[in-house]
Design an enzyme around this catalytic site. Sequence first.
Site, mmCIF file in Angstrom:
data_model
loop_
_atom_site.group_PDB
_atom_site.id
_atom_site.type_symbol
_atom_site.label_atom_id
_atom_site.label_comp_id
_atom_site.label_asym_id
_atom_site.label_seq_id
_atom_site.Cartn_x
_atom_site.Cartn_y
_atom_site.Cartn_z
ATOM 1 C CG ASN A 71 -12.389 -0.680 3.701
ATOM 2 O OD1 ASN A 71 -12.835 -0.842 4.740
ATOM 3 N ND2 ASN A 71 -11.271 -0.017 3.686
ATOM 4 C CD GLU A 99 -9.039 6.152 0.246
ATOM 5 O OE1 GLU A 99 -8.023 5.778 -0.378
ATOM 6 O OE2 GLU A 99 -9.117 6.339 1.574
ATOM 7 C CG ASP A 130 -1.921 1.071 0.997
ATOM 8 O OD1 ASP A 130 -3.343 0.569 0.831
ATOM 9 O OD2 ASP A 130 -1.775 2.391 1.105
ATOM 10 C CB ILE A 131 0.812 4.252 -2.060
ATOM 11 C CG1 ILE A 131 1.934 5.101 -2.711
ATOM 12 C CG2 ILE A 131 -0.646 5.170 -1.910
ATOM 13 C CD1 ILE A 131 1.409 5.688 -4.148
ATOM 14 C CG HIS A 189 -6.987 -2.780 3.026
ATOM 15 N ND1 HIS A 189 -5.912 -1.646 2.883
ATOM 16 C CD2 HIS A 189 -7.985 -2.604 2.471
ATOM 17 C CE1 HIS A 189 -6.806 -0.833 2.158
ATOM 18 N NE2 HIS A 189 -8.017 -1.506 1.975
ATOM 19 C CG HIS A 230 -8.767 -2.706 -2.672
ATOM 20 N ND1 HIS A 230 -9.569 -2.133 -3.272
ATOM 21 C CD2 HIS A 230 -8.445 -2.119 -1.296
ATOM 22 C CE1 HIS A 230 -9.975 -1.093 -2.550
ATOM 23 N NE2 HIS A 230 -9.218 -0.913 -1.576
HETATM 24 P P1 AMP Z 1 -9.915 1.524 0.325
HETATM 25 O O1 AMP Z 1 -10.172 2.632 1.232
HETATM 26 O O2 AMP Z 1 -10.227 0.231 1.296
HETATM 27 O O3 AMP Z 1 -10.492 1.610 -1.035
HETATM 28 O O4 AMP Z 1 -8.158 1.578 0.032
HETATM 29 C C1 AMP Z 1 -7.728 1.896 -0.857
HETATM 30 C C2 AMP Z 1 -6.087 1.833 -0.511
HETATM 31 O O5 AMP Z 1 -5.270 1.957 -1.673
HETATM 32 C C3 AMP Z 1 -5.632 2.800 0.430
HETATM 33 O O6 AMP Z 1 -4.943 2.345 1.515
HETATM 34 C C4 AMP Z 1 -4.490 3.608 -0.480
HETATM 35 O O7 AMP Z 1 -3.367 3.976 0.474
HETATM 36 C C5 AMP Z 1 -4.106 2.552 -1.394
HETATM 37 N N1 AMP Z 1 -3.524 3.097 -2.791
HETATM 38 C C6 AMP Z 1 -4.044 4.132 -3.353
HETATM 39 N N2 AMP Z 1 -3.347 4.260 -4.530
HETATM 40 C C7 AMP Z 1 -2.436 3.397 -4.607
HETATM 41 C C8 AMP Z 1 -1.195 2.882 -5.169
HETATM 42 N N3 AMP Z 1 -1.133 3.749 -6.591
HETATM 43 N N4 AMP Z 1 -0.339 2.094 -4.963
HETATM 44 C C9 AMP Z 1 -0.660 1.178 -3.809
HETATM 45 N N5 AMP Z 1 -1.818 1.610 -2.988
HETATM 46 C C10 AMP Z 1 -2.640 2.636 -3.323
#
Ligand code: AMP
Length: 119
Positions: free
Chosen positions: A91, A99, A33-34, A106, A104
């Site tokens: 989520n 988001e 995760d970024i 986690h 995905h």
């Molecule tokens: P969610 O809120 O469950 O949709 O989580 C989305 C996750 O994606 C968040 O933890 C972000 O930090 C992660 N994220 C967004 N863009 C990237 C990316 N380019 N590379 C890795 N993780 C990302």
Amino acid sequence: MTYDSENIFAKILRGEIPCDRVYEDEFALAFHDINPQAPVHILVIPKGDYVSMTDFSANAPAELIAGFFRAVGHVAREQGLEQPGYRILANSGSDAHQEVPHLHIHIFGGRKLGPMLAR
Ligand code: AMP
């Protein structure tokens, strides 16, 4: 909800933007995760156009569902998380603050993770 093929994880799957890859097979891709929320914070995504767990569980072929969940377990094991433990989370939708509209999971680990839900 229809799948948006321009979402950021779709772009990662197509190789249009980079990721810090941990594991990949024919069913799944795992990457860091970024914006990590724990010492280990890895995302595992299925190779297919699925918005959420609801969409995936209803519409994905059985082989992909099995392969995806095997990949999640494989990554947790490979990262040495089985002991002392880890948490997985997916989520789905706005109440859960999803988001990115591509399923995905986690994987969190590397420290004591506290209560199951933030208040
Ligand atoms: P969610 O809120 O469950 O949709 O989580 C989305 C996750 O994606 C968040 O933890 C972000 O930090 C992660 N994220 C967004 N863009 C990237 C990316 N380019 N590379 C890795 N993780 C990302």
